[in-house]
Design a protein around this motif. Structure first.
Motif, PDB file in Angstrom:
ATOM      1  N   LEU A 109       0.825  -1.205   0.000  1.00 48.01           N
ATOM      2  CA  LEU A 109       0.000   0.000   0.000  1.00 48.01           C
ATOM      3  C   LEU A 109       0.861   1.258   0.000  1.00 48.01           C
ATOM      4  O   LEU A 109       0.584   2.219  -0.732  1.00 48.01           O
ATOM      5  CB  LEU A 109      -0.939   0.006   1.208  1.00 48.01           C
ATOM      6  CG  LEU A 109      -2.035  -1.061   1.259  1.00 48.01           C
ATOM      7  CD1 LEU A 109      -2.895  -0.877   2.508  1.00 48.01           C
ATOM      8  CD2 LEU A 109      -2.912  -1.020   0.012  1.00 48.01           C
ATOM      9  N   ASN A 110       1.906   1.256   0.812  1.00 51.70           N
ATOM     10  CA  ASN A 110       2.794   2.418   0.892  1.00 51.70           C
ATOM     11  C   ASN A 110       3.503   2.675  -0.436  1.00 51.70           C
ATOM     12  O   ASN A 110       3.683   3.829  -0.845  1.00 51.70           O
ATOM     13  CB  ASN A 110       3.824   2.230   2.003  1.00 51.70           C
ATOM     14  CG  ASN A 110       3.219   2.403   3.387  1.00 51.70           C
ATOM     15  OD1 ASN A 110       2.278   3.185   3.563  1.00 51.70           O
ATOM     16  ND2 ASN A 110       3.732   1.696   4.371  1.00 51.70           N
ATOM     17  N   ILE A 165       0.951   4.229  -2.719  1.00 55.07           N
ATOM     18  CA  ILE A 165       0.707   5.628  -2.335  1.00 55.07           C
ATOM     19  C   ILE A 165       1.801   6.526  -2.887  1.00 55.07           C
ATOM     20  O   ILE A 165       1.544   7.567  -3.504  1.00 55.07           O
ATOM     21  CB  ILE A 165       0.629   5.768  -0.794  1.00 55.07           C
ATOM     22  CG1 ILE A 165      -0.636   5.081  -0.264  1.00 55.07           C
ATOM     23  CG2 ILE A 165       0.648   7.238  -0.379  1.00 55.07           C
ATOM     24  CD1 ILE A 165      -0.634   4.890   1.240  1.00 55.07           C
ATOM     25  N   GLY A 184       1.619   6.700  -6.679  1.00 53.83           N
ATOM     26  CA  GLY A 184       0.512   7.541  -7.121  1.00 53.83           C
ATOM     27  C   GLY A 184       0.853   9.018  -7.040  1.00 53.83           C
ATOM     28  O   GLY A 184       0.553   9.794  -7.958  1.00 53.83           O
ATOM     29  N   ILE A 185       1.506   9.423  -5.953  1.00 54.23           N
ATOM     30  CA  ILE A 185       1.896  10.824  -5.781  1.00 54.23           C
ATOM     31  C   ILE A 185       2.946  11.211  -6.816  1.00 54.23           C
ATOM     32  O   ILE A 185       2.866  12.262  -7.454  1.00 54.23           O
ATOM     33  CB  ILE A 185       2.418  11.062  -4.348  1.00 54.23           C
ATOM     34  CG1 ILE A 185       1.269  10.881  -3.337  1.00 54.23           C
ATOM     35  CG2 ILE A 185       3.020  12.465  -4.219  1.00 54.23           C
ATOM     36  CD1 ILE A 185       1.723  10.900  -1.900  1.00 54.23           C
ATOM     37  N   SER A 219      -4.447   7.913  -3.656  1.00 48.65           N
ATOM     38  CA  SER A 219      -3.358   7.876  -2.670  1.00 48.65           C
ATOM     39  C   SER A 219      -3.852   8.284  -1.288  1.00 48.65           C
ATOM     40  O   SER A 219      -3.454   7.698  -0.274  1.00 48.65           O
ATOM     41  CB  SER A 219      -2.213   8.788  -3.123  1.00 48.65           C
ATOM     42  OG  SER A 219      -1.643   8.334  -4.337  1.00 48.65           O
ATOM     43  N   ILE A 220      -4.720   9.294  -1.239  1.00 46.53           N
ATOM     44  CA  ILE A 220      -5.277   9.728   0.048  1.00 46.53           C
ATOM     45  C   ILE A 220      -6.129   8.616   0.660  1.00 46.53           C
ATOM     46  O   ILE A 220      -6.039   8.333   1.868  1.00 46.53           O
ATOM     47  CB  ILE A 220      -6.112  11.012  -0.137  1.00 46.53           C
ATOM     48  CG1 ILE A 220      -5.208  12.190  -0.509  1.00 46.53           C
ATOM     49  CG2 ILE A 220      -6.886  11.344   1.146  1.00 46.53           C
ATOM     50  CD1 ILE A 220      -5.970  13.448  -0.874  1.00 46.53           C
ATOM     51  N   LEU A 256      -5.896   5.393   0.142  1.00 46.10           N
ATOM     52  CA  LEU A 256      -5.007   4.319   0.596  1.00 46.10           C
ATOM     53  C   LEU A 256      -4.266   4.721   1.867  1.00 46.10           C
ATOM     54  O   LEU A 256      -4.060   3.896   2.769  1.00 46.10           O
ATOM     55  CB  LEU A 256      -4.004   3.973  -0.511  1.00 46.10           C
ATOM     56  CG  LEU A 256      -4.581   3.310  -1.759  1.00 46.10           C
ATOM     57  CD1 LEU A 256      -3.492   3.109  -2.807  1.00 46.10           C
ATOM     58  CD2 LEU A 256      -5.224   1.967  -1.412  1.00 46.10           C
ATOM     59  N   LEU A 257      -3.886   5.983   1.952  1.00 46.26           N
ATOM     60  CA  LEU A 257      -3.192   6.467   3.147  1.00 46.26           C
ATOM     61  C   LEU A 257      -4.093   6.377   4.369  1.00 46.26           C
ATOM     62  O   LEU A 257      -3.650   5.963   5.459  1.00 46.26           O
ATOM     63  CB  LEU A 257      -2.732   7.906   2.926  1.00 46.26           C
ATOM     64  CG  LEU A 257      -1.877   8.532   4.038  1.00 46.26           C
ATOM     65  CD1 LEU A 257      -0.575   7.738   4.228  1.00 46.26           C
ATOM     66  CD2 LEU A 257      -1.564   9.989   3.718  1.00 46.26           C
ATOM     67  N   ASN A 258      -5.354   6.753   4.221  1.00 46.94           N
ATOM     68  CA  ASN A 258      -6.298   6.634   5.333  1.00 46.94           C
ATOM     69  C   ASN A 258      -6.466   5.175   5.768  1.00 46.94           C
ATOM     70  O   ASN A 258      -6.607   4.881   6.957  1.00 46.94           O
ATOM     71  CB  ASN A 258      -7.654   7.217   4.943  1.00 46.94           C
ATOM     72  CG  ASN A 258      -7.654   8.736   4.927  1.00 46.94           C
ATOM     73  OD1 ASN A 258      -6.876   9.361   5.654  1.00 46.94           O
ATOM     74  ND2 ASN A 258      -8.500   9.333   4.118  1.00 46.94           N
ATOM     75  N   ALA A 316      -8.769  -1.938  -1.224  1.00 46.50           N
ATOM     76  CA  ALA A 316      -7.586  -1.082  -1.169  1.00 46.50           C
ATOM     77  C   ALA A 316      -6.465  -1.661  -2.030  1.00 46.50           C
ATOM     78  O   ALA A 316      -5.773  -0.932  -2.761  1.00 46.50           O
ATOM     79  CB  ALA A 316      -7.113  -0.924   0.272  1.00 46.50           C
ATOM     80  N   THR A 347      -4.603  -0.165  -5.668  1.00 44.41           N
ATOM     81  CA  THR A 347      -3.184  -0.054  -6.032  1.00 44.41           C
ATOM     82  C   THR A 347      -2.973  -0.475  -7.485  1.00 44.41           C
ATOM     83  O   THR A 347      -2.079   0.031  -8.159  1.00 44.41           O
ATOM     84  CB  THR A 347      -2.294  -0.915  -5.111  1.00 44.41           C
ATOM     85  OG1 THR A 347      -2.586  -2.309  -5.328  1.00 44.41           O
ATOM     86  CG2 THR A 347      -2.535  -0.582  -3.652  1.00 44.41           C
TER      87      THR A 347
END
Length: 378
Positions: free
Chosen positions: A7-8, A11, A14-15, A43-44, A46-48, A207, A211
């Protein structure tokens, strides 16, 4: 944990990919910027989800202010705007884009208002206010059930206006993946809400699926050259302008604008096509002609249009087009067919929008005013 690591990575990718699309003149366009916003939104989300896995909300409760915002409302909006900005202006002009953001704005205001009491403790909402918020929450639910399925379905209807079959194929693929993700999220959320099931495992699967959208966009959008249609420019971009390693997701800047300009020569395919459009199709007579319209005709980004013209001719886009307009006026002046036309009419017929811009451009190109040129040409 491998799952969290995946996930990281997504993220971060994506950014990074979103920034590349926004900052690079090769990929940057009105349509592609919405694809970048779509990647940022994913990305937001997934970050949450990572915050929830790591129980970050316990240590940093203010993060819930971000988590409780329904970012998912933006996904159908950005994919729709990405599509609508790739079609012709007659279709785009019929759309009131700002209406698409109403569900997200409504949800954000409602949740932030509630969280300023529940999370931040800035004020206390009275019991009557809580009841009102619950009623407004039902409106939010109705918006989710209607708006989230509707906009992707409407996007399928709009996508028929795309003329490039290859482009249409890749965008339909992207729309389908995003739509399936949205429908799965909506169904899962409704099951959790009404049947009170633990939906966390299902959300974890979604999630992970999100990705895939990021990785797939990177592969199809850049590697397969669908976001920018000049393959030589993309190849140069990937191998010189930015060294991108998707293994460890490191980006190294190692080029200068001069290095990029060297890749553009007078035999550039798109410059030749632009010359044909000007010399044979006289597109410069369109007074509303701009970089975006030319880019759409050539199938490249507006930024790349400017780079081509600047590198090959040394002029900016406006001066390049105005030279053709001035040449058209000069031909009219020396032609008996237009002897009854006044100079301003000639300028407007050639694409200039006003007397001021006409006279200024003519003087810049020829060193004479239109009247002076007319007198000396007799």
């Amino acid at each position: 944990m491998i799952y969290t690591t995946l996930l990281n990575i997504a993220i971060f990718q994506g950014i990074v990919l979103g920034l590349i699309i926004l900052k690079s003149s090769i990929f940057n366009s009105n349509s592609n910027k919405y694809l970048a916003y779509l990647l940022f939104t994913l990305s937001i989300l997934l970050l949450n989800h990572v915050f929830q896995i790591e129980d970050a909300f316990t240590s940093y409760p203010f993060l819930r202010l971000i988590d409780h915002i329904e970012w998912v409302f933006l996904l159908p909006v950005f994919i729709f705007l990405f599509i609508i900005n790739r079609i012709d202006d007659t279709v785009k002009s019929k759309q009131k884009f700002y209406l698409c953001f109403i569900p997200f704005a409504y949800s954000a205001i409602l949740n932030i208002t509630y969280d300023l009491d529940r999370v931040a403790g800035i004020y206390t909402i009275p019991e009557s206010g809580i009841e009102l918020i619950k009623i407004l929450g039902l409106v939010q639910l109705v918006l989710a059930v209607t708006f989230i399925p509707f906009l992707p379905l409407y996007s399928y209807f709009v996508i028929r206006h795309l003329k490039d079959s290859q482009e249409k194929k890749w965008i339909i693929g992207l729309l389908t993946i995003v739509s399936l993700l949205l429908f799965a999220w909506l169904i899962t959320s409704l099951i959790g809400l009404f049947l009170e099931y633990d939906i966390f495992p299902a959300m974890s699967v979604l999630a992970l699926s999100a990705t895939f959208i990021i990785h797939w966009t990177a592969y199809i959008g850049i590697y397969k050259y669908k976001l920018a249609k000049n393959k030589d420019a993309v190849y140069h971009f990937l191998n010189n302008d930015l060294a991108v390693s998707y293994g460890n997701l490191q980006i190294v800047e190692n080029s200068t604008p001069e290095e990029y300009k060297e890749a553009i020569t007078a035999d550039n395919l798109y410059f030749k096509k632009l010359e044909v459009l000007c010399q044979e199709h006289h597109i410069y007579t369109d007074s509303t002609l701009n970089r975006e319209k030319v880019a759409e005709k050539l199938g490249i980004s507006p930024g790349y249009v400017s780079q081509i013209i600047n590198t090959i001719t040394g002029d900016n886009f406006a001066h390049y087009i105005n030279q053709y307009r001035v040449e058209a006026v000069k031909e009219m002046i020396t032609s008996s067919e237009y002897e009854n036309y006044n100079l301003l009419t000639m300028g407007l017929e050639s694409g200039f929008t006003s007397k001021t811009t006409f006279y200024k451009a003519f003087k810049k190109v020829t060193g004479q005013t239109p009247n002076e040129y007319k007198n000396t040409s007799k």
